[in-house]
Design an enzyme around this catalytic site. Structure first.
Site, short mmCIF file in Angstrom:
data_model
loop_
_atom_site.label_atom_id
_atom_site.label_comp_id
_atom_site.label_asym_id
_atom_site.label_seq_id
_atom_site.Cartn_x
_atom_site.Cartn_y
_atom_site.Cartn_z
N TYR A 67 0.81 -1.22 0.00
CA TYR A 67 0.00 0.00 0.00
C TYR A 67 0.85 1.27 0.00
O TYR A 67 2.05 1.22 0.22
CB TYR A 67 -1.05 0.00 1.09
CG TYR A 67 -0.66 -0.07 2.56
CD1 TYR A 67 0.61 0.17 3.03
CD2 TYR A 67 -1.66 -0.38 3.50
CE1 TYR A 67 0.91 0.12 4.38
CE2 TYR A 67 -1.37 -0.44 4.86
CZ TYR A 67 -0.09 -0.19 5.30
OH TYR A 67 0.20 -0.23 6.63
N GLU A 68 0.20 2.37 -0.32
CA GLU A 68 0.87 3.65 -0.59
C GLU A 68 1.88 3.54 -1.73
O GLU A 68 2.89 4.25 -1.76
CB GLU A 68 1.57 4.19 0.67
CG GLU A 68 0.63 4.62 1.77
CD GLU A 68 -0.28 5.77 1.37
OE1 GLU A 68 0.03 6.48 0.40
OE2 GLU A 68 -1.31 5.96 2.04
N GLY A 69 1.60 2.66 -2.67
CA GLY A 69 2.48 2.47 -3.82
C GLY A 69 3.37 1.26 -3.62
O GLY A 69 4.20 1.24 -2.71
#
Length: 594
Positions: A437-439
């Site tokens: 998550y968050e890239g």
């Protein structure tokens, strides 16, 4: 599963490597000091150890959706009340809206403790602070005054609503619609997935930041706007009004972080969810990126924090578990497994990476503070460029390593690590999401080779490699650090070649450096982590010569740095080879061969 906040190591990283006194001298941070920071972190340690850590195991049982309401695990509601009452959520929130306005560097240390103590719990304040950042920089005065005071104190929480079922990380495919209303508001309709803490009853209200499209918006990312959509509408006097048309319709069943409700959110099932435009239309994605540096740095710290917790559990078990004789010893009596060479190798592999990652994360946080507050425009710009380069490395390297380090913690436990009752498996499961998550790591790596290296001709990368070389030169006269110095020199040469390759090849055929981009990210993480370990070794040597030195702590610093040089830096060569010579092997395989 006792957690002890590593205060000595944190303060060493803050003061000696990230230069906290200089950060405290920046405009707006004058009320902060080394002494105040120590007092804050000592209290934060007590809270993390005594209040949050005991809720972690219960949190693994998970949140539940009952009649449209999320029921959080036992102890979470009481911990949240204590967390808010103590003012912890406001450490780096703006003073103008009820926060304490402390440097990101100081807040980072406290946030590491929250993540180690209970990662699932810590996600609620992290996202709330991200909401504060986005509104502070881009919302109208009216929206700021309405939402920031209660977000900054934790009375309300915040979320990010980006992902949709058909879109994943490709936000160009966002379909949620926002229709203008006569009163200046908008009505939103659509569905968002993977919304962390999207529904709960810990706080009075939840402020959703939602990406959506206006009816006349252009296609792709240029047509995305950002909206505030509260769970409860807010009256003119600040009191809560009617329930908005936004609801959690299901919870995801996940591998880990079970205590954090990951929601499928539905907007507009009954006529439209009322929202308010943040800033200008069609600039929503750019606004969301305001919070990305904080968020991605925060997720890197999550990986580091889980590694720390798993390491502590592994050391505890290795001291207690007695099995087999000490190899090579005449005594046939079994010994604690911490005496066995391979167990020591695993523990030192964990410890060395954790120290290097903490140091690099602190250096990035200090750059964030300088980029925001330094009075010299050139220094602001230099630190912003440094921060931009380090963010994908801290996020990607720390979280990928967390998968390895938490796995090693299970391995130290042997068969008992695979048994849930020992608790170490939870850290392994919880860590897995941090690299996603968050890239994802792949997205971070593409960002690093494209926007952060090729786009500026490798300028920032080469400046950092120069710092690595200077540290290696300073270590050359230190006999105990010979392998570290050699590894830094060799790593700098290989990194230089990799930067030249990325800059040259990206312009010709971006697929080739992309094929080795994760290797490049890990290479830079290991090398820059080694740079910090080299700095730490030099400083520890100076401190050892001072009267009243903490000999055990400083000697351990140097021993860990020596291990890093002997066992971790050699990996840089293999990673460089993957980037420089591996593109054809990746790109040459026909799709049908998979």
């Amino acid at each position: 599963m006792i957690y002890h906040a590593p205060l000595k190591d944190m303060l060493f990283a803050l003061n000696e490597l990230a230069e906290l006194p200089a950060v405290c001298a920046l405009p707006g941070y004058e009320d902060c000091s080394v002494e105040l920071t120590e007092a804050i972190l000592e209290e934060a340690a007590k809270f993390a150890e005594g209040v949050l850590a005991p809720t972690n195991r219960a949190g693994d049982a998970g949140s539940r959706l009952v009649d449209g309401k999320v029921v959080t695990p036992e102890g979470f509601a009481d911990a949240w009340r204590q967390y808010v009452d103590a003012g912890w959520i406001g450490l780096r929130a703006p003073q103008d809206f009820g926060g304490q306005g402390l440097p990101a560097l100081v807040a980072l240390a406290a946030e590491e403790m929250w993540c180690s103590a209970n990662l699932a719990f810590s996600l609620a304040p992290m996202l709330t602070l991200g909401t504060v950042e986005a509104l502070l920089h881009h919302a109208s005065e009216e929206l700021r005054n309405t939402y920031l005071p209660r977000l900054s104190t934790g009375q309300w929480t915040g979320t990010m609503n980006l992902t949709e079922p058909q879109a994943g990380s490709d936000l160009a495919q966002v379909r949620t619609r926002a229709v203008p209303q006569a009163d200046g508001s908008y009505k939103l309709s659509g569905q968002k997935i993977f919304i962390t803490w999207g529904e709960h009853e810990l706080a009075e209200n939840i402020v959703h930041l939602v990406l959506a499209r206006l009816p006349d918006a252009p296609e792709g990312v240029k047509g995305i706007s950002l909206f505030v959509v509260p769970k409860f509408l807010v009256n003119a006097d600040g009191s809560l009004g009617a329930r908005n048309d936004v609801h959690c319709v299901s919870l995801e069943h996940k591998m880990g972080i079970h205590g954090s409700p990951t929601c499928v959110m539905s907007y507009g099932d009954n006529g439209g969810a009322i929202g308010y435009l943040v800033g200008e239309a069609n600039k929503g994605l750019a606004y969301m990126f305001t919070m990305m540096n904080h968020a991605r740095l925060g997720v890197g710290v999550e990986g580091l924090a889980l590694s720390e917790r798993a390491y502590q559990k592994a050391v505890e078990y290795a001291r207690e578990r007695v099995q087999s004789r000490d190899i090579g010893a005449a005594d046939q009596q079994p010994v604690a497994i911490i005496r066995h060479p391979d167990v020591r190798r695993m523990l030192l592999t964990m410890k060395a990476q954790i120290e290097a990652q903490r140091a690099l994360a602190c250096v990035a946080a200090a750059a964030l503070d300088r980029a925001a507050r330094h009075p010299n425009p050139e220094e602001k710009a230099r630190n912003q460029a440094l921060l931009n380069f380090l963010i994908p490395i801290v996020k990607g390297w720390c979280t990928e390593a967390a998968n390895d380090i938490t796995s090693l913690a299970v391995q130290v436990h042997g068969g008992m690590g695979y048994i849930e009752e020992t608790g170490v498996a939870q850290y392994y499961r919880d860590a897995r999401i941090t690299a996603i998550y968050e890239g994802t790591t792949g997205i971070q790596a593409l960002d690093l080779v494209g926007r952060k290296t090729a786009a500026d001709g490798g300028r920032v990368a080469r400046a950092l490699i120069g710092e690595v070389r200077r540290t290696a030169e300073a270590l050359s006269a230190d006999a105990q650090m010979a392998r570290l110095a050699e590894g830094l020199r060799d790593g700098a040469e290989r990194a230089e070649a990799c930067v030249a390759y990325v800059v040259d090849e990206f312009a010709r055929d971006a697929r080739r450096p992309a094929a080795g981009s994760v290797a490049f990210l890990k290479l830079m993480g290991l090398l820059l982590g080694g740079w910090q370990m080299g700095r730490a070794a030099l400083i520890a040597k100076e401190r050892l010569a001072e009267e009243g030195a903490d000999v055990a702590f400083l000697s351990a610093k140097r021993a860990t740095a020596a291990f890093y040089g002997a066992h971790l830096l050699p990996q840089v060569g293999a990673l460089a080879a993957s980037l420089l010579d591996g593109a054809d092997a990746v790109l040459g395989c026909d799709d049908a061969a998979f």
